[in-house]
Every structure is written in structure tokens, then in C-alpha cells.
Design a protein around this motif. Structure first.
Motif, PDB file in Angstrom:
ATOM      1  N   ASN A 134       0.854  -1.187   0.000  1.00  9.86           N
ATOM      2  CA  ASN A 134       0.000   0.000   0.000  1.00  9.86           C
ATOM      3  C   ASN A 134       0.892   1.240   0.000  1.00  9.86           C
ATOM      4  OD1 ASN A 134      -2.970   1.079   0.624  1.00  9.86           O
ATOM      5  ND2 ASN A 134      -1.525   2.280   1.822  1.00  9.86           N
ATOM      6  N   GLU A 135       0.765   2.075  -1.037  1.00 13.19           N
ATOM      7  CA  GLU A 135       1.622   3.257  -1.178  1.00 13.19           C
ATOM      8  C   GLU A 135       0.771   4.515  -1.227  1.00 13.19           C
ATOM      9  OE1 GLU A 135       5.287   3.648  -3.835  1.00 13.19           O
ATOM     10  OE2 GLU A 135       3.776   4.790  -4.945  1.00 13.19           O
ATOM     11  N   GLU A 136       1.115   5.458  -0.354  1.00 12.10           N
ATOM     12  CA  GLU A 136       0.460   6.764  -0.318  1.00 12.10           C
ATOM     13  C   GLU A 136       1.409   7.807  -0.918  1.00 12.10           C
ATOM     14  OE1 GLU A 136      -2.574   7.210   0.867  1.00 12.10           O
ATOM     15  OE2 GLU A 136      -2.920   5.278   1.850  1.00 12.10           O
ATOM     16  N   LYS A 137       0.905   8.584  -1.865  1.00  9.93           N
ATOM     17  CA  LYS A 137       1.702   9.640  -2.485  1.00  9.93           C
ATOM     18  C   LYS A 137       1.045  10.981  -2.211  1.00  9.93           C
ATOM     19  CE  LYS A 137       3.863  11.119  -6.820  1.00  9.93           C
ATOM     20  NZ  LYS A 137       4.023  10.856  -8.274  1.00  9.93           N
ATOM     21  N   ASN A 138       1.824  11.918  -1.655  1.00  4.30           N
ATOM     22  CA  ASN A 138       1.307  13.242  -1.311  1.00  4.30           C
ATOM     23  C   ASN A 138       2.318  14.310  -1.712  1.00  4.30           C
ATOM     24  OD1 ASN A 138      -1.224  12.718   0.570  1.00  4.30           O
ATOM     25  ND2 ASN A 138       0.339  11.226   1.151  1.00  4.30           N
ATOM     26  N   GLY A 139       1.813  15.542  -1.838  1.00  2.00           N
ATOM     27  CA  GLY A 139       2.705  16.658  -2.129  1.00  2.00           C
ATOM     28  C   GLY A 139       2.158  17.569  -3.206  1.00  2.00           C
ATOM     29  N   THR A 140       3.066  18.298  -3.834  1.00  2.00           N
ATOM     30  CA  THR A 140       2.701  19.264  -4.870  1.00  2.00           C
ATOM     31  C   THR A 140       3.668  19.157  -6.041  1.00  2.00           C
ATOM     32  OG1 THR A 140       4.016  20.932  -3.684  1.00  2.00           O
ATOM     33  CG2 THR A 140       1.638  20.922  -3.297  1.00  2.00           C
ATOM     34  N   ARG A 141       3.155  19.423  -7.232  1.00  3.51           N
ATOM     35  CA  ARG A 141       3.964  19.327  -8.438  1.00  3.51           C
ATOM     36  C   ARG A 141       3.693  20.548  -9.316  1.00  3.51           C
ATOM     37  NH1 ARG A 141       3.810  13.625 -10.725  1.00  3.51           N
ATOM     38  NH2 ARG A 141       1.567  14.059 -10.930  1.00  3.51           N
ATOM     39  N   ALA A 142       4.760  21.111  -9.905  1.00  6.92           N
ATOM     40  CA  ALA A 142       4.613  22.278 -10.773  1.00  6.92           C
ATOM     41  C   ALA A 142       3.719  21.930 -11.957  1.00  6.92           C
ATOM     42  CB  ALA A 142       5.988  22.743 -11.246  1.00  6.92           C
ATOM     43  N   TRP A 143       2.815  22.857 -12.283  1.00 11.45           N
ATOM     44  CA  TRP A 143       1.789  22.625 -13.290  1.00 11.45           C
ATOM     45  C   TRP A 143       1.612  23.900 -14.089  1.00 11.45           C
ATOM     46  CZ3 TRP A 143      -3.893  20.971 -11.912  1.00 11.45           C
ATOM     47  CH2 TRP A 143      -4.316  19.973 -12.796  1.00 11.45           C
ATOM     48  N   GLY A 144       0.563  24.028 -14.849  1.00 13.03           N
ATOM     49  CA  GLY A 144       0.313  25.258 -15.592  1.00 13.03           C
ATOM     50  C   GLY A 144      -0.985  25.184 -16.366  1.00 13.03           C
ATOM     51  N   ARG A 145      -1.367  26.304 -16.933  1.00 12.54           N
ATOM     52  CA  ARG A 145      -2.563  26.389 -17.766  1.00 12.54           C
ATOM     53  C   ARG A 145      -2.364  27.474 -18.810  1.00 12.54           C
ATOM     54  NH1 ARG A 145      -7.421  30.029 -15.249  1.00 12.54           N
ATOM     55  NH2 ARG A 145      -6.176  31.771 -14.496  1.00 12.54           N
ATOM     56  N   GLY A 146      -3.134  27.416 -19.880  1.00 14.87           N
ATOM     57  CA  GLY A 146      -3.092  28.462 -20.886  1.00 14.87           C
ATOM     58  C   GLY A 146      -3.869  29.677 -20.420  1.00 14.87           C
ATOM     59  N   GLY A 147      -3.211  30.827 -20.392  1.00 15.54           N
ATOM     60  CA  GLY A 147      -3.849  32.043 -19.920  1.00 15.54           C
ATOM     61  C   GLY A 147      -4.327  32.920 -21.057  1.00 15.54           C
ATOM     62  N   PRO A 148      -4.696  34.159 -20.755  1.00 19.05           N
ATOM     63  CA  PRO A 148      -5.156  35.094 -21.795  1.00 19.05           C
ATOM     64  C   PRO A 148      -4.106  35.273 -22.880  1.00 19.05           C
ATOM     65  CG  PRO A 148      -5.609  35.952 -19.592  1.00 19.05           C
ATOM     66  CD  PRO A 148      -4.736  34.751 -19.408  1.00 19.05           C
ATOM     67  N   ASN A 149      -4.578  35.355 -24.125  1.00 20.19           N
ATOM     68  CA  ASN A 149      -3.693  35.531 -25.282  1.00 20.19           C
ATOM     69  C   ASN A 149      -2.626  34.440 -25.352  1.00 20.19           C
ATOM     70  OD1 ASN A 149      -5.111  37.763 -26.037  1.00 20.19           O
ATOM     71  ND2 ASN A 149      -3.570  39.256 -25.393  1.00 20.19           N
ATOM     72  N   GLN A 150      -2.974  33.249 -24.848  1.00 23.90           N
ATOM     73  CA  GLN A 150      -2.131  32.066 -24.930  1.00 23.90           C
ATOM     74  C   GLN A 150      -0.869  32.139 -24.080  1.00 23.90           C
ATOM     75  OE1 GLN A 150      -3.497  29.477 -26.562  1.00 23.90           O
ATOM     76  NE2 GLN A 150      -5.178  30.900 -26.890  1.00 23.90           N
ATOM     77  N   PHE A 151      -0.767  33.097 -23.165  1.00 26.19           N
ATOM     78  CA  PHE A 151       0.377  33.144 -22.263  1.00 26.19           C
ATOM     79  C   PHE A 151       0.194  32.083 -21.174  1.00 26.19           C
ATOM     80  CE2 PHE A 151       0.630  37.445 -24.038  1.00 26.19           C
ATOM     81  CZ  PHE A 151       1.989  37.521 -24.312  1.00 26.19           C
ATOM     82  N   PRO A 152       1.240  31.339 -20.856  1.00 27.84           N
ATOM     83  CA  PRO A 152       1.100  30.317 -19.809  1.00 27.84           C
ATOM     84  C   PRO A 152       0.978  30.954 -18.429  1.00 27.84           C
ATOM     85  CG  PRO A 152       3.393  30.509 -20.472  1.00 27.84           C
ATOM     86  CD  PRO A 152       2.610  31.388 -21.404  1.00 27.84           C
TER      87      PRO A 152
END
Length: 733
Positions: free
Chosen positions: A180-198
Motif C-alpha cells: 500500500n503506497e500513499e503519495k502526497n505533495g505538490t507538483r509544478a503545473w500550468g494552464r493556458g492564460g489570456p492571449n495564450q500566455f502560460p
């Protein structure tokens, strides 16, 4: 699988007594005492002088400061009952630690319990005013006046495992493992913003993986069988991230109203497998093997997007109802029909059936023009491969090996119900890359080996493979057909996909082992390979050719019984030529061509020494230096007459170079017969000019368009740190 074979150290004195004097001179009790397993416990403290984000990604010692050094290896054996008890702990003073306990009564019963924790720290520092990091609700203020505190991201895995072993009858064993393995934490992510800027986002990690395997094994002198069940379950406690944008949005980008974006996360899934492996010895010179498995994998979690009005297509399924069934059968035979001839053959059948129903999940407009409709595209394939290889001993230490391997794959081309009615009409079939229904590959191998003498052995091998396939099915879709909307075949249709393109591959491998003296040994290996991809006038883009070379050299020298040294060198180089294109001036018929020359080169050197200057002192050291360089040369050419090369064109990207120098020294002083004191000294120097997050000018990468988001990413290009550690080691039986 639980290991029923216990390994323990046999002292040189016990071996000498048995080989020289025989059992008459060494009774059972004396031998048992000499080979009694040894245990040890070590406790100490150490620390790094500076932070080391890059080298500390996985060892849980990213930051400067002190760390506990605690290890234990305890082994007990009851000679009367043949029972072993083992307890081993590693890095118990760090976040990355392992602890395992075992109880085994040989030939009867065994049980094990283990705990592991592994951390992974992101080497970069993020300065952001993003709120809600670690949760499924993120808020970006977009207020340039707000301070952007530094944030470090990372994940951790904690697992608990249980193993059981039971001998049911002579030759019949049962093994059961659970994890049984538990994985927790945070990972760098992103989304497309206005005028296609990340824009910057953070993925919250909170998932569980459960695995169980039960195996029943039976073995006789001629027959060996092992079969059972394996299952895995993945559960994600986070289903979707809601990201809101607040504050003033620049003119021309949008409105001043808050906006919300929904980001999907991996959904729950599971897999179940039945397997059987076996072997049968027909005679001392002929043996057959069998490997079979059937796997049923499903992903039928509820889609959270269907709960939000207007986010999903009305009437879209509430779950993917994904199903993939995989069948594997492999047969093997080895035989020695003649004194100087050995033959090996195998046949493998691998069938992956993706039985997920095709459905429409996204549709931006009624006509589905310009690719504004998204369907899932199940992909199935069947691969049949066979291998035949023979070894013939020529005499005088020579052997020649020849073989051929054939691989044939049939691929079901993904389709979609682009008309929204559920019918898979040919005119509505969507493909975003060229596809092939058949891909075949043949590999020939020829190798010459010779045991040149008692001190020199070598081999020279040549491999040649050729991959071909059926004609390409072109990119197509509503409003796009076989063109990109400009009345001519689009660049997407002119690509040679890397994994299925026609390719010729040749490889040469040379290996030498030389021991001119009993105390001196050399190992030398050379590998060179070349790939050539076939292009045509209507399919000029994609990977053109590639080469790879690897050289390794190892030497070890025993100066005396108490001093040994070793050294090694490694060089590897991978090069690829790639042809790309793009439409000029945002469309039209003018097309530019980009030729890329991509090269990765690595060189590593190492040196080590071990010695005992006195009966109480042992010392040693290792020096390692490595340098890796990635080059991205490019050349821009004109395909269509009249095309204008952009004024801001640059001939290529800057090289990326990474260097590491690491020196490790240790010394052990024997305080008494059963206790030691050990000192460790490590110095490492890491340097990079990687522009992935830091521009050549030293400016940090910034998300957004200057007024939106504003998150910056920084990485220290030079990291030097020194570690000093001291530990006390106590040994006992």
C-alpha cells in the motif's frame, strides 16, 4: 516474491578448515560458530554546509544543516530449528528511509514486513502569489503590488508491504505480497492564460496505489511452474482543480470579472492479471519455456466535469467506461542437437485490445469546424514476434552466433464519431497525425566470440534491422479533410512519425576483457549505432537520421593485499537530424523549413582507492567528474518561392552544459574488536547554464504577459556543498 534462499557470509577461516582439514578436524559446533551471522548498528550525525537543490532531489538532504545517520542490520539464526530473524533499517534519521523485518523457518514458513519512504524535491524555487497551493482550489490575484513569497514544491511516497511464504508440500510453495503506497505533495503545473500566455498552477498530489500478488510455485527436476494473480488499484482523492483569476485584467486581454478554469486530474483505475510461467527439461540438452498472462484494466471513475453546467457537452457520458484487455503468450525452446551447436528460438504473441467506447466529450460549435470537437480515440494493436538464434563452436576458443528476429504489428487506426450521432462515418474520421495499420521490423545479428587465452576474452557483434510498413492513412477531419484549410496537403500529413516511420538501423559492438596480471584487469567496450529514416517528396518532415556511440573503459589494480585502486572512463554521444516546417506570416501558402541538428554528449571519469594502512585503520576515496552538453543547432531554409525569412530569426539555441565534480572520502578506525568509528567527507560542485528557466541574461523565467500572473522560476546555476559525518558502529553476533 518472498526469498527462501538465505544469504550469509562464510568466513575465510571456516572455508580453510573445511577444505584443508575436512570435517574430521572441524566439528559442526565449531563450524556453526565460525559462520554465525554478524549484526551491526550504527549511529551518528552529519551535515551539509550549503543548500544543494539539484543533488538533493532524491536523498532528502536538500537543505544545509545537520542530519541523523542511523542504520541497523540485525540477523539472528536458531540452529536447532533453522529459523532466521532479520531486521534491517537504512537512513532511519532521514525522510528517505527503509525498514524491513523478516522471519523465516527454512523450508516451512516465512513472513516479512517493510516500510519505505521516498521524497522528491523540485530543484527550482517558485516566487508566486498563487493561493491555495496543495488544495484543489487555486486563486491567482494578479496584483503586481503583492509580494510573491518563495515556494518549494515536492512529493513523498510512503509504502507498507507485507510478504508471506508457506511450503505446502515438497516442491510446492505459496507466496503472497501486498503493498500500500500513499503519495502526497505538490507538483509544478500550468494552464493556458489570456492571449495564450502560460500561467502558473500547482497540481495537488493525494493518491493511493494498492498492489497484491499471489503465486503458487511447483518444481521438480524436470518441470517448473509458477502461476497466480496480480492486482493493482489506483485511487486519486483529488478529481479536479478549480482555478480562479481575480484582480484587474489588462485591456484587450479580457474583462475585469473573475474568471474560472477547471483542470482535470488522473482518475481512479484498476487492473487484474492472471499469469502462468513454466519450464520443462526434455533432456540434458533440450528445454522449453512458457509465459502466459491475461490482464483486464478498467477506468470507470465519474467525470467531475459533467457536474458543472456548460463545462461538458450536454449528453456526454458521465464516465469514460475505459477498458483495455491484454493477452500475452510466449513460447521458448533451447537445444543442443550437436556437440558444437546450440539453438535458441522463441515466439511471442502480444494483443492489446482497447475496448473503450468512442464518445463525444467536447464540442465548441455545431459544425465541429477547425478541430473544435474532442472524442476519445481507443487504440488497439497486435504484435507477433519471433526469434531464432544459433551458436556454433568453431574450435580454438572461437564461437560464432547468428540470429534473426521478426516483429509484425497490426494497429487499429483510431477513429471518432465526429458527426455527433455515434456513427463512425468515414468522412468524419479525425486523425491528427499520420497512421499505419501495419508495421514490420526484421533484425539480423552476427557475432564472433573468442576466449583468446586465460587472460583475454573478446566479442565482436553486428546488428542490422529494417522497419517498414503499410501506406499512411492521412490526417483528416471535418472542415480539414486531407488539407490544412489552404487547399493543399498540410504539414501534418507530411510528417514521418518517429515510432512507425521506415527506418534502417545498424549497430556494432566490441567488448574486451584483459587480465595481463593476476592483480591487473582491464575492460573495454565500444558501441556504435546509426539510424536512417526513409523520406519521400510527399513526406519530408520528421527525424532524418541519428547516430549513437558509447565508449567505456575500466581498470582495477591490486597493489597489495591491503591496497586496491580502480579507474574508469565513459563517453557517450547521441545525434539526430530533424526536418521541420512552419507556415509563414500566420498562414497562407508560404512555408519555411527548419533543419535541426540535436546532439547530446556526455563524458565521465572516475577514480577510487581502498586501503588498510594499519590493522585498525581502513580508508578509501572516490573521485567523479562528469560533463554533459546538449546542442540545438538549426538552419532555416525556404520551401516556397517568395517566402520571407523573419527578421527576428536566430540560427539556433544556446548549448546547455551540466558539470558535476564529487569527491568522497571515508576512514574507519577500529576502537575494539566489535566497534568502529567512521568519518565521511563529501565535497560536490555542480554547475549548469540551462536556460530552460533562466534566460542567458540571468533573468528568471516569468509566467504570464508581464501584467498577468508574474510568477518567477529561479534555479541556482552553481551549487557547491560539503558534507561531514561521523558515526559509531557496533557489531555483534
Amino acid at each position: 516474491m518472498y526469498d527462501t534462499q538465505m544469504n550469509f557470509r562464510l568466513s575465510a577461516m571456516a572455508i580453510a578448515l573445511l577444505s584443508v582439514f575436512g570435517t574430521a578436524w572441524a566439528d559442526d559446533e565449531e563450524i556453526a560458530e565460525l559462520i554465525k551471522p554478524e549484526s551491526s548498528v550504527s549511529v551518528g550525525i552529519g551535515g551539509w554546509s550549503k543548500d544543494r537543490p539539484q543533488q538533493g532531489i532524491y536523498d532528502a538532504m536538500r537543505e544545509s544543516g545537520p542530519y541523523g545517520l542511523i542504520d541497523a542490520d540485525i540477523v539472528k539464526r536458531d540452529d536447532a530449528t533453522g529459523t532466521w530473524m532479520k531486521l534491517k533499517g537504512t537512513n532511519l534519521g532521514l525522510d528517505n528511509r527503509e525498514l524491513k523485518g523478516e522471519y523465516l523457518r527454512q523450508g516451512d514458513f516465512g513472513i516479512s514486513l517493510d516500510y519505505n519512504k521516498l521524497t522528491r524535491d523540485n530543484p527550482n524555487t517558485f516566487n508566486t502569489n498563487l493561493q491555495g497551493i496543495g488544495s484543489t482550489t487555486l486563486i491567482e490575484s494578479n496584483n503586481a503590488a503583492l509580494a510573491k513569497p518563495a515556494v518549494n514544491l515536492g512529493t513523498s511516497r510512503e509504502s507498507i508491504g507485507l510478504g508471506l511464504y508457506k511450503n505446502l508440500a515438497p516442491g510446492l510453495d505459496f507466496n503472497l505480497t501486498f503493498k500500500n503506497e500513499e503519495k502526497n505533495g505538490t507538483r509544478a503545473w500550468g494552464r493556458g492564460g489570456p492571449n495564450q500566455f502560460p500561467e502558473f498552477a500547482v497540481e495537488p498530489i493525494d493518491s493511493t496505489i494498492k498492489q497484491i500478488e499471489g503465486t503458487l510455485s511447483y518444481a521438480t527436476k524436470t518441470l517448473q511452474l509458477s502461476g497466480g494473480y496480480y492486482g493493482s488499484w489506483y485511487e486519486n482523492n483529488n478529481k479536479m482543480v478549480t482555478m480562479s483569476t481575480l484582480g484587474v485584467v489588462p485591456t484587450g486581454v479580457g474583462t475585469n470579472n473573475p474568471s474560472t478554469t477547471y483542470l482535470s486530474l488522473p482518475l481512479d483505475n484498476q487492473a487484474h492479471q492472471l499469469f502462468l510461467n513454466g519450464g520443462y527439461t526434455f533432456s540434458p540438452t533440450t528445454r522449453a519455456t512458457l509465459k502466459m498472462s491475461y490482464t483486464h484494466a478498467t477506468q470507470n471513475d465519474h467525470l467531475p466535469t459533467t457536474d458543472i453546467p456548460g463545462l461538458s457537452l450536454a449528453g456526454a457520458p458521465s464516465s469514460l467506461n475505459g477498458e483495455v484487455n491484454t493477452t500475452l503468450v510466449q513460447l521458448g525452446l533451447t537445444s543442443r542437437p550437436l556437440k558444437d551447436l546450440s539453438i535458441m528460438a522463441n515466439l511471442r504473441y502480444h494483443d492489446v485490445k482497447d475496448e473503450t467506447p468512442v464518445a463525444r466529450f467536447v464540442q465548441s460549435n455545431a459544425a465541429c469546424a477547425s478541430g473544435q470537437c474532442v472524442d476519445n480515440t481507443p487504440f488497439s494493436y497486435k504484435t507477433i514476434s519471433g526469434k531464432l538464434e544459433g551458436t556454433y563452436r568453431l574450435g580454438d576458443g572461437y564461437s560464432v552466433i547468428a540470429g534473426v528476429e521478426e516483429r509484425r504489428q497490426n494497429r487499429v487506426v483510431p477513429v471518432s464519431n465526429a458527426n455527433g450521432t455515434g456513427a463512425l462515418a468515414g468522412a468524419d474520421t479525425q486523425r491528427v497525425v499520420p497512421m499505419r495499420t501495419d508495421v514490420d521490423e526484421t533484425t539480423w545479428r552476427l557475432e564472433l566470440r573468442r576466449s583468446l587465452s586465460d587472460t583475454l576474452n573478446g566479442s565482436l557483434a553486428y546488428l542490422y534491422s529494417q522497419r517498414t510498413g503499410s501506406s499512411y492513412l492521412k490526417v483528416a477531419g471535418p472542415g480539414n479533410s486531407i488539407t490544412n484549410g489552404i487547399g493543399a496537403p498540410g504539414p501534418s500529413n507530411m510528417i514521418n512519425p518517429l515510432n512507425i516511420a521506415d527506418r534502417d538501423r545498424s549497430k556494432v559492438r566490441l567488448a574486451l576483457d584483459w587480465s595481463p596480471l593476476e592483480s591487473l584487469a582491464f575492460q573495454f567496450n565500444v558501441e556504435q549505432a546509426r539510424d536512417k529514416y526513409e523520406h519521400s517528396a510527399d513526406r519530408p518532415y520528421g527525424l532524418d537520421e541519428g547516430t549513437n556511440e558509447l565508449y567505456t573503459f575500466d581498470v582495477s589494480y591490486t597493489v597489495s593485499e591491503k591496497w586496491k585502486i580502480n579507474a574508469w572512463f565513459s563517453h557517450d554521444r547521441s545525434q539526430a537530424t530533424q526536418v521541420n516546417s512552419r507556415a509563414n506570416n500566420g498562414g497562407g501558402t508560404a512555408v519555411l523549413r527548419k533543419d535541426y541538428e540535436l546532439t547530446d554528449t556526455g563524458n565521465s571519469i572516475g577514480f577510487g582507492v581502498r586501503g588498510e594502512p594499519t590493522s585498525r585503520i581502513k580508508l578509501g576515496g572516490d573521485l567523479q567528474w562528469s560533463r554533459n552538453v546538449s546542442r540545438y543547432d538549426q538552419d532555416l531554409g525556404i520551401i516556397t518561392a517568395g517566402t520571407v525569412i523573419p527578421a527576428n530569426y536566430t540560427p539556433g539555441l544556446a548549448d546547455i552544459q551540466n558539470k558535476l565534480l564529487r569527491l568522497s572520502l571515508f576512514s574507519t578506525y577500529s576502537l575494539a574488536k566489535n566497534s568502529d568509528l567512521r568519518l565521511d567527507l563529501i565535497h560536490e560542485r555542480w554547475e549548469t547554464n540551462d536556460w530552460s528557466w533562466m534566460y542567458a541574461s540571468g533573468t528568471a523565467f516569468t509566467y504570464g504577459n508581464g501584467a498577468v500572473d508574474g510568477t518567477t522560476v529561479t534555479a541556482n546555476p552553481r551549487q557547491n556543498a560539503t558534507f561531514v559525518g561521523m558515526r559509531y558502529i557496533y557489531k555483534f553476533q
